[in-house]
Write a protein that holds these residues in place. Structure first.
Motif, PDB file in Angstrom:
ATOM      1  N   SER A  28      37.302  43.259 -52.189  1.00 39.41           N
ATOM      2  CA  SER A  28      37.558  41.979 -52.732  1.00 39.41           C
ATOM      3  C   SER A  28      39.005  41.572 -53.134  1.00 39.41           C
ATOM      4  O   SER A  28      39.351  40.616 -52.708  1.00 39.41           O
ATOM      5  CB  SER A  28      36.629  41.579 -54.081  1.00 39.41           C
ATOM      6  N   GLY A  29      39.522  42.597 -53.438  1.00 43.15           N
ATOM      7  CA  GLY A  29      40.891  42.387 -53.793  1.00 43.15           C
ATOM      8  C   GLY A  29      41.932  42.396 -52.613  1.00 43.15           C
ATOM      9  O   GLY A  29      42.818  41.343 -52.543  1.00 43.15           O
ATOM     10  N   ILE A  30      41.502  42.939 -51.667  1.00 40.82           N
ATOM     11  CA  ILE A  30      42.169  42.803 -50.077  1.00 40.82           C
ATOM     12  C   ILE A  30      42.105  41.270 -49.685  1.00 40.82           C
ATOM     13  O   ILE A  30      42.884  40.616 -49.118  1.00 40.82           O
ATOM     14  CB  ILE A  30      41.522  43.870 -49.282  1.00 40.82           C
ATOM     15  N   ARG A  47      35.877  41.720 -41.895  1.00 36.35           N
ATOM     16  CA  ARG A  47      35.060  42.669 -42.843  1.00 36.35           C
ATOM     17  C   ARG A  47      33.779  43.052 -42.046  1.00 36.35           C
ATOM     18  O   ARG A  47      33.252  44.162 -42.430  1.00 36.35           O
ATOM     19  CB  ARG A  47      34.747  41.707 -43.860  1.00 36.35           C
ATOM     20  N   SER A  48      33.226  42.202 -41.323  1.00 40.54           N
ATOM     21  CA  SER A  48      31.973  42.608 -40.686  1.00 40.54           C
ATOM     22  C   SER A  48      32.172  43.518 -39.436  1.00 40.54           C
ATOM     23  O   SER A  48      31.517  44.737 -39.167  1.00 40.54           O
ATOM     24  CB  SER A  48      30.953  41.431 -40.154  1.00 40.54           C
ATOM     25  N   PHE A  49      33.039  43.303 -38.448  1.00 43.02           N
ATOM     26  CA  PHE A  49      33.343  43.758 -37.259  1.00 43.02           C
ATOM     27  C   PHE A  49      33.804  45.161 -37.402  1.00 43.02           C
ATOM     28  O   PHE A  49      33.355  46.004 -36.823  1.00 43.02           O
ATOM     29  CB  PHE A  49      34.294  42.711 -36.453  1.00 43.02           C
ATOM     30  N   PHE A  50      34.783  45.296 -38.202  1.00 42.66           N
ATOM     31  CA  PHE A  50      35.457  46.686 -38.539  1.00 42.66           C
ATOM     32  C   PHE A  50      34.389  47.598 -39.213  1.00 42.66           C
ATOM     33  O   PHE A  50      34.787  48.673 -39.391  1.00 42.66           O
ATOM     34  CB  PHE A  50      36.840  46.804 -39.041  1.00 42.66           C
ATOM     35  N   ALA A  51      33.534  47.290 -39.806  1.00 39.07           N
ATOM     36  CA  ALA A  51      32.496  48.013 -40.542  1.00 39.07           C
ATOM     37  C   ALA A  51      31.415  48.596 -39.446  1.00 39.07           C
ATOM     38  O   ALA A  51      31.001  49.654 -39.876  1.00 39.07           O
ATOM     39  CB  ALA A  51      31.858  47.469 -41.466  1.00 39.07           C
ATOM     40  N   ILE A  52      31.481  47.948 -38.299  1.00 41.06           N
ATOM     41  CA  ILE A  52      30.356  48.438 -37.410  1.00 41.06           C
ATOM     42  C   ILE A  52      30.770  49.955 -36.910  1.00 41.06           C
ATOM     43  O   ILE A  52      29.659  50.621 -36.893  1.00 41.06           O
ATOM     44  CB  ILE A  52      30.292  47.617 -36.224  1.00 41.06           C
ATOM     45  N   PRO A  53      32.058  50.314 -36.322  1.00 42.37           N
ATOM     46  CA  PRO A  53      32.195  51.733 -36.118  1.00 42.37           C
ATOM     47  C   PRO A  53      31.878  52.826 -36.938  1.00 42.37           C
ATOM     48  O   PRO A  53      31.196  53.501 -36.629  1.00 42.37           O
ATOM     49  CB  PRO A  53      33.514  51.596 -35.652  1.00 42.37           C
ATOM     50  N   LEU A 221      43.333  43.299 -43.243  1.00 50.93           N
ATOM     51  CA  LEU A 221      42.078  43.048 -43.036  1.00 50.93           C
ATOM     52  C   LEU A 221      41.239  44.005 -42.196  1.00 50.93           C
ATOM     53  O   LEU A 221      39.980  44.327 -42.420  1.00 50.93           O
ATOM     54  CB  LEU A 221      42.178  41.683 -41.899  1.00 50.93           C
ATOM     55  N   ILE A 222      41.880  44.842 -41.309  1.00 56.26           N
ATOM     56  CA  ILE A 222      41.020  45.964 -40.575  1.00 56.26           C
ATOM     57  C   ILE A 222      40.591  46.641 -41.723  1.00 56.26           C
ATOM     58  O   ILE A 222      39.445  47.299 -41.644  1.00 56.26           O
ATOM     59  CB  ILE A 222      42.075  46.505 -39.759  1.00 56.26           C
ATOM     60  N   SER A 223      41.476  47.076 -42.781  1.00 56.68           N
ATOM     61  CA  SER A 223      41.181  48.069 -43.752  1.00 56.68           C
ATOM     62  C   SER A 223      39.854  47.604 -44.731  1.00 56.68           C
ATOM     63  O   SER A 223      39.048  48.384 -45.064  1.00 56.68           O
ATOM     64  CB  SER A 223      42.224  48.302 -44.797  1.00 56.68           C
ATOM     65  N   ALA A 224      39.982  46.290 -44.942  1.00 56.45           N
ATOM     66  CA  ALA A 224      38.587  45.564 -45.402  1.00 56.45           C
ATOM     67  C   ALA A 224      37.539  46.102 -44.805  1.00 56.45           C
ATOM     68  O   ALA A 224      36.535  46.447 -45.705  1.00 56.45           O
ATOM     69  CB  ALA A 224      38.897  44.180 -45.397  1.00 56.45           C
ATOM     70  N   GLY A 225      37.299  45.710 -43.464  1.00 58.09           N
ATOM     71  CA  GLY A 225      36.110  46.610 -42.958  1.00 58.09           C
ATOM     72  C   GLY A 225      35.893  47.846 -42.860  1.00 58.09           C
ATOM     73  O   GLY A 225      34.781  48.190 -43.132  1.00 58.09           O
TER      74      GLY A 225
END
Length: 311
Positions: A28-30, A47-53, A221-225
């Motif tokens: 949330s902070g990111i 947030r959604s896409f980079f959580a998939i892998p 943003l990538i780290s958020a996912g």
């Protein structure tokens, strides 16, 4: 995911759950840190896409990837995706307008709204203890948002409150919808298809002002996912080592993390009114937890991969 506990290791379960809560709060902070330049729809996509892998790799390692691809009721996932993605987007917009601790505190009302919606749409009976919990929780929400009321929609704080309350109600709808989904859908499928549909729905917002972020913002943003995916795995794993009723109160550790991150990163500090309202909402939720524990309800066993802070 396997719903049964593999062993009873409460210390490990608490460590996993609290670590997941810390990561979700950092996420949330990111999002808040990037909100000045990145629109909410674009943030939802990352947030959604980079959580998939992360999720796919974990499911494959556990030999459960096929469960994430099999569905008997695809429209259930569509509706879950629409409402859950809306909740995530509203939360991200609210983070741009309100202090992190305040957004966190208002989000605690999700179980209260879930109770109300379950009574309205599922016909669940709400007896005295739950009625008391709802009343206490709603009073807490009113206390938290009261200082923001009275302004107009051009007032960023007022709009932020409306957005976050809307997100909280939407998450309540998600929770009662998931209660139906788990009767026919595997939790792995629910999580996988939510990440997939949220990514697709977020892409639809691209014509409405997406930006090309600078390298630092892109990395955030990538780290958020990635952080979201790891946190989801940790919270799922925690439920393998202890019952949901025991772990539920640790959700409120997020306020500690939100206060620390808000102060250090954004120079925000919670007000006494906000803390008082949050305490009432937490009290109402603890009443619900206590009541469900007494009744021996085990609905939380289906939640490990379903309650991933954002829809």
């Amino acid at each position: 995911m396997a719903n049964s506990l593999t062993s009873h290791r409460p210390a490990l379960a608490v460590l996993l759950k609290v670590t997941a809560i810390a990561l979700f709060t950092a996420l949330s902070g990111i999002i808040k840190a990037t909100s000045e330049t990145v629109p909410a729809g674009e943030a939802v996509f990352f947030r959604s896409f980079f959580a998939i892998p992360v999720i796919v790799a974990w499911l494959a390692a556990r030999g459960e990837l096929r469960h994430g691809l099999i569905t008997t009721k695809p429209m259930f996932h569509v509706w879950r995706g629409l409402v859950g993605t809306s909740a995530m987007g509203l939360t991200f917009m609210g983070l741009a307008l309100l202090p992190l601790p305040e957004v966190t505190a208002i989000g605690y009302a999700t179980p209260i709204f879930t109770l109300i919606l379950a009574a309205l749409f599922l016909g669940e009976t709400i007896r005295l203890v739950r009625i008391s919990a709802v009343a206490i929780g709603l009073l807490g929400v009113l206390i938290m948002i009261w200082p923001r009321l009275g302004g107009d929609l051009e007032d960023g704080a007022m709009l932020g409150v409306l957005l976050v309350v809307g997100a909280t109600v939407a998450r309540g709808f998600v929770q009662i919808h998931i209660r139906r989904m788990v009767q026919s859908e595997h939790t792995a499928a629910i999580v996988f298809y939510f990440s997939l549909t949220a990514s697709g729905l977020a892409l639809l917002t691209a014509p409405f002002g997406w930006v090309i972020p600078d390298p630092q913002t892109t990395a955030l943003l990538i780290s958020a996912g990635l952080v979201g995916g790891v946190a989801q795995i940790l919270v799922t794993s925690s439920y393998r080592f202890a019952p949901a009723s025991m772990l539920a109160p640790y959700d409120y550790a997020s306020m500690i993390f939100a206060i620390v991150i808000g102060y250090v990163w954004f120079e925000e500090w919670p007000t006494l009114v906000m803390l008082a309202g949050a305490a009432l909402v937490i009290s109402g939720n603890v009443l619900v937890i206590w009541r469900e524990h007494r009744l021996g309800l085990q609905r939380g066993k289906a939640k490990p991969m379903i309650d991933p802070k954002g829809g």
